[in-house]
Motif scaffolding. Structure first.
Motif, PDB file in Angstrom:
ATOM      1  N   LYS A  90      14.118 -32.736 -54.036  1.00 56.15           N
ATOM      2  CA  LYS A  90      13.855 -33.463 -52.804  1.00 56.15           C
ATOM      3  C   LYS A  90      15.166 -33.838 -52.116  1.00 56.15           C
ATOM      4  O   LYS A  90      16.137 -34.215 -52.774  1.00 56.15           O
ATOM      5  N   VAL A  91      15.140 -33.712 -50.786  1.00 59.58           N
ATOM      6  CA  VAL A  91      16.316 -34.037 -49.988  1.00 59.58           C
ATOM      7  C   VAL A  91      15.909 -34.959 -48.843  1.00 59.58           C
ATOM      8  O   VAL A  91      14.759 -34.967 -48.400  1.00 59.58           O
ATOM      9  N   SER A  92      16.876 -35.720 -48.375  1.00 63.26           N
ATOM     10  CA  SER A  92      16.696 -36.535 -47.172  1.00 63.26           C
ATOM     11  C   SER A  92      17.548 -35.955 -46.058  1.00 63.26           C
ATOM     12  O   SER A  92      18.625 -35.399 -46.301  1.00 63.26           O
ATOM     13  N   LEU A  93      17.052 -36.076 -44.826  1.00 64.97           N
ATOM     14  CA  LEU A  93      17.726 -35.542 -43.653  1.00 64.97           C
ATOM     15  C   LEU A  93      18.336 -36.686 -42.857  1.00 64.97           C
ATOM     16  O   LEU A  93      17.687 -37.716 -42.635  1.00 64.97           O
ATOM     17  N   ARG A  94      19.569 -36.491 -42.405  1.00 64.55           N
ATOM     18  CA  ARG A  94      20.209 -37.436 -41.500  1.00 64.55           C
ATOM     19  C   ARG A  94      20.886 -36.640 -40.399  1.00 64.55           C
ATOM     20  O   ARG A  94      21.444 -35.571 -40.647  1.00 64.55           O
ATOM     21  N   TYR A  95      20.846 -37.176 -39.184  1.00 64.11           N
ATOM     22  CA  TYR A  95      21.340 -36.455 -38.023  1.00 64.11           C
ATOM     23  C   TYR A  95      22.573 -37.144 -37.444  1.00 64.11           C
ATOM     24  O   TYR A  95      22.669 -38.369 -37.425  1.00 64.11           O
ATOM     25  N   GLY A  96      23.490 -36.310 -36.926  1.00 67.50           N
ATOM     26  CA  GLY A  96      24.692 -36.854 -36.309  1.00 67.50           C
ATOM     27  C   GLY A  96      24.914 -36.348 -34.904  1.00 67.50           C
ATOM     28  O   GLY A  96      25.974 -36.572 -34.313  1.00 67.50           O
ATOM     29  N   GLY A  97      23.934 -35.655 -34.350  1.00 73.66           N
ATOM     30  CA  GLY A  97      24.043 -35.078 -33.018  1.00 73.66           C
ATOM     31  C   GLY A  97      22.721 -34.449 -32.636  1.00 73.66           C
ATOM     32  O   GLY A  97      21.650 -34.974 -32.978  1.00 73.66           O
ATOM     33  N   ARG A  98      22.778 -33.327 -31.940  1.00 75.44           N
ATOM     34  CA  ARG A  98      21.564 -32.606 -31.579  1.00 75.44           C
ATOM     35  C   ARG A  98      20.723 -32.333 -32.825  1.00 75.44           C
ATOM     36  O   ARG A  98      21.243 -31.901 -33.852  1.00 75.44           O
ATOM     37  N   GLN A  99      19.410 -32.562 -32.729  1.00 75.70           N
ATOM     38  CA  GLN A  99      18.586 -32.532 -33.931  1.00 75.70           C
ATOM     39  C   GLN A  99      17.876 -31.204 -34.178  1.00 75.70           C
ATOM     40  O   GLN A  99      17.436 -30.952 -35.307  1.00 75.70           O
ATOM     41  N   THR A 100      17.716 -30.362 -33.186  1.00 78.35           N
ATOM     42  CA  THR A 100      17.095 -29.053 -33.387  1.00 78.35           C
ATOM     43  C   THR A 100      17.849 -28.000 -32.579  1.00 78.35           C
ATOM     44  O   THR A 100      18.426 -28.301 -31.535  1.00 78.35           O
ATOM     45  N   ASP A 101      17.821 -26.754 -33.082  1.00 81.64           N
ATOM     46  CA  ASP A 101      18.449 -25.667 -32.336  1.00 81.64           C
ATOM     47  C   ASP A 101      17.397 -24.894 -31.554  1.00 81.64           C
ATOM     48  O   ASP A 101      16.213 -25.260 -31.544  1.00 81.64           O
ATOM     49  N   ARG A 102      17.800 -23.829 -30.884  1.00 83.91           N
ATOM     50  CA  ARG A 102      16.893 -23.082 -30.017  1.00 83.91           C
ATOM     51  C   ARG A 102      15.803 -22.356 -30.798  1.00 83.91           C
ATOM     52  O   ARG A 102      14.827 -21.902 -30.220  1.00 83.91           O
ATOM     53  N   TYR A 103      15.980 -22.248 -32.124  1.00 82.67           N
ATOM     54  CA  TYR A 103      14.959 -21.613 -32.959  1.00 82.67           C
ATOM     55  C   TYR A 103      14.001 -22.635 -33.562  1.00 82.67           C
ATOM     56  O   TYR A 103      13.127 -22.273 -34.344  1.00 82.67           O
ATOM     57  N   GLY A 104      14.200 -23.903 -33.244  1.00 80.04           N
ATOM     58  CA  GLY A 104      13.339 -24.948 -33.772  1.00 80.04           C
ATOM     59  C   GLY A 104      13.749 -25.465 -35.136  1.00 80.04           C
ATOM     60  O   GLY A 104      13.036 -26.278 -35.740  1.00 80.04           O
ATOM     61  N   ARG A 105      14.893 -25.026 -35.644  1.00 78.55           N
ATOM     62  CA  ARG A 105      15.355 -25.497 -36.945  1.00 78.55           C
ATOM     63  C   ARG A 105      15.969 -26.891 -36.821  1.00 78.55           C
ATOM     64  O   ARG A 105      16.669 -27.175 -35.840  1.00 78.55           O
ATOM     65  N   ALA A 106      15.727 -27.721 -37.808  1.00 79.80           N
ATOM     66  CA  ALA A 106      16.384 -29.032 -37.842  1.00 79.80           C
ATOM     67  C   ALA A 106      17.869 -28.836 -38.137  1.00 79.80           C
ATOM     68  O   ALA A 106      18.243 -28.027 -38.995  1.00 79.80           O
ATOM     69  N   LEU A 107      18.715 -29.567 -37.420  1.00 81.05           N
ATOM     70  CA  LEU A 107      20.171 -29.517 -37.611  1.00 81.05           C
ATOM     71  C   LEU A 107      20.585 -30.814 -38.294  1.00 81.05           C
ATOM     72  O   LEU A 107      20.884 -31.811 -37.639  1.00 81.05           O
ATOM     73  N   ALA A 108      20.589 -30.795 -39.614  1.00 82.15           N
ATOM     74  CA  ALA A 108      20.701 -32.046 -40.357  1.00 82.15           C
ATOM     75  C   ALA A 108      21.759 -31.982 -41.449  1.00 82.15           C
ATOM     76  O   ALA A 108      22.079 -30.910 -41.978  1.00 82.15           O
ATOM     77  N   HIS A 109      22.286 -33.164 -41.767  1.00 79.90           N
ATOM     78  CA  HIS A 109      23.034 -33.347 -43.001  1.00 79.90           C
ATOM     79  C   HIS A 109      22.017 -33.668 -44.084  1.00 79.90           C
ATOM     80  O   HIS A 109      21.100 -34.475 -43.881  1.00 79.90           O
ATOM     81  N   LEU A 110      22.157 -33.035 -45.241  1.00 84.70           N
ATOM     82  CA  LEU A 110      21.190 -33.178 -46.327  1.00 84.70           C
ATOM     83  C   LEU A 110      21.792 -33.958 -47.488  1.00 84.70           C
ATOM     84  O   LEU A 110      22.963 -33.760 -47.839  1.00 84.70           O
TER      85      LEU A 110
END
Length: 264
Positions: A90-110
């Motif tokens: 299990k992982v937790s997601l944290r964001y530091g900027g834009r949260q999704t890219d043009r493909y719909g993927r989450a852009l996260a620190h894990l």
């Protein structure tokens, strides 16, 4: 005796380096969520169906069904490393900027359940390199410091010449690829709202960095002052293109690292 102790000491020191990063600028944690699939060395899938791109990283690339795409060296090893770290956990997601890219993927620190930062672990093992964007700049300097340690120790991908830092004089051989380029800045010129950072006498053929207007404003608020770069030895990362010689377009200051001055 010291040689026998060195691996043990490294195990103590390296986790401390990861803890030194300041995560306070990231969003509150989302999760934990189970990792059900690892796509490659910087992308995975969660139990809720979302794909997550480990923001700030570029792992060696697999073809992933792309016709004619040549697999990059060390791509399988990078994927295996991310599987070992995260698959079935299990992982937790944290964001530091834009949260999704043009493909719909989450852009996260894990982060793993023990608090370990997945990006830091991948970089420390030499399984990926830093790859940042204008709209996602959190923790980039911390990641670059970990990458540098792995590169100097020739861990993982850094043992391969394919990923070596390129001298600016050979940059023209590597256009249409992402590279880290090293050189001493010769001069900086402003022309019609653009800044050109030159590494040779002939701007028509030598390696150059280009900074457009919006990016220029980011540099004004950063520790990288463009007007102070002449005479500085720098590392710069980005996609090499050809425009009056090999060039990299700078969109944010974190693409540039000052590593020294020109020798006397």
């Amino acid at each position: 005796m010291m040689k026998r102790l060195l691996p043990f000491l490294l195990l103590l020191v390296l986790p401390a380096l990861a803890r030194a990063a300041d995560f306070s600028g990231l969003s509150p944690p989302e999760g934990p969520l189970l990792v059900t699939e690892v796509v490659d060395g910087d992308t995975l899938r969660l139990e809720d169906g979302r794909q997550v791109r480990l923001v700030g990283l570029q792992a060696p690339k697999l073809p992933l069904g792309r016709s004619g795409f040549k697999e990059w060296p060390f791509a399988k090893e990078s994927k295996q490393a991310l599987e070992q770290l995260t698959l079935g956990k299990k992982v937790s997601l944290r964001y530091g900027g834009r949260q999704t890219d043009r493909y719909g993927r989450a852009l996260a620190h894990l982060f793993l359940e023990d608090g370990s930062w997945v990006q830091g672990k991948m970089l420390r093992r030499g399984m990926a390199r830093v790859y940042s964007f204008r709209d996602n700049r959190a923790l980039v300097r911390d990641m670059q410091a970990i990458e540098r340690d792995a590169r100097e120790a020739r861990r993982g991908m850094w043992a391969l010449s394919y990923y070596a830092i390129k001298h600016h004089l050979e940059a023209g051989r590597f256009t249409d690829s992402f590279q880290i380029v090293e050189g001493v800045v010769r001069d900086v010129a402003s022309v019609r709202g653009r800044v050109f950072i030159n590494f040779g006498d002939d701007w028509r053929t030598d390696f150059t960095l280009v900074v457009e207007g919006k990016a220029r404003r980011l540099f004004l608020d950063s520790d990288i002052k463009l007007s102070h770069l002449p005479g500085k030895k720098i590392h710069v990362r980005g996609w090499l293109k050809y425009y009056n010689g090999p060039m990299i377009q700078l969109t944010h200051p974190e693409q540039v690292q000052i590593v020294g001055s020109a020798p006397d």
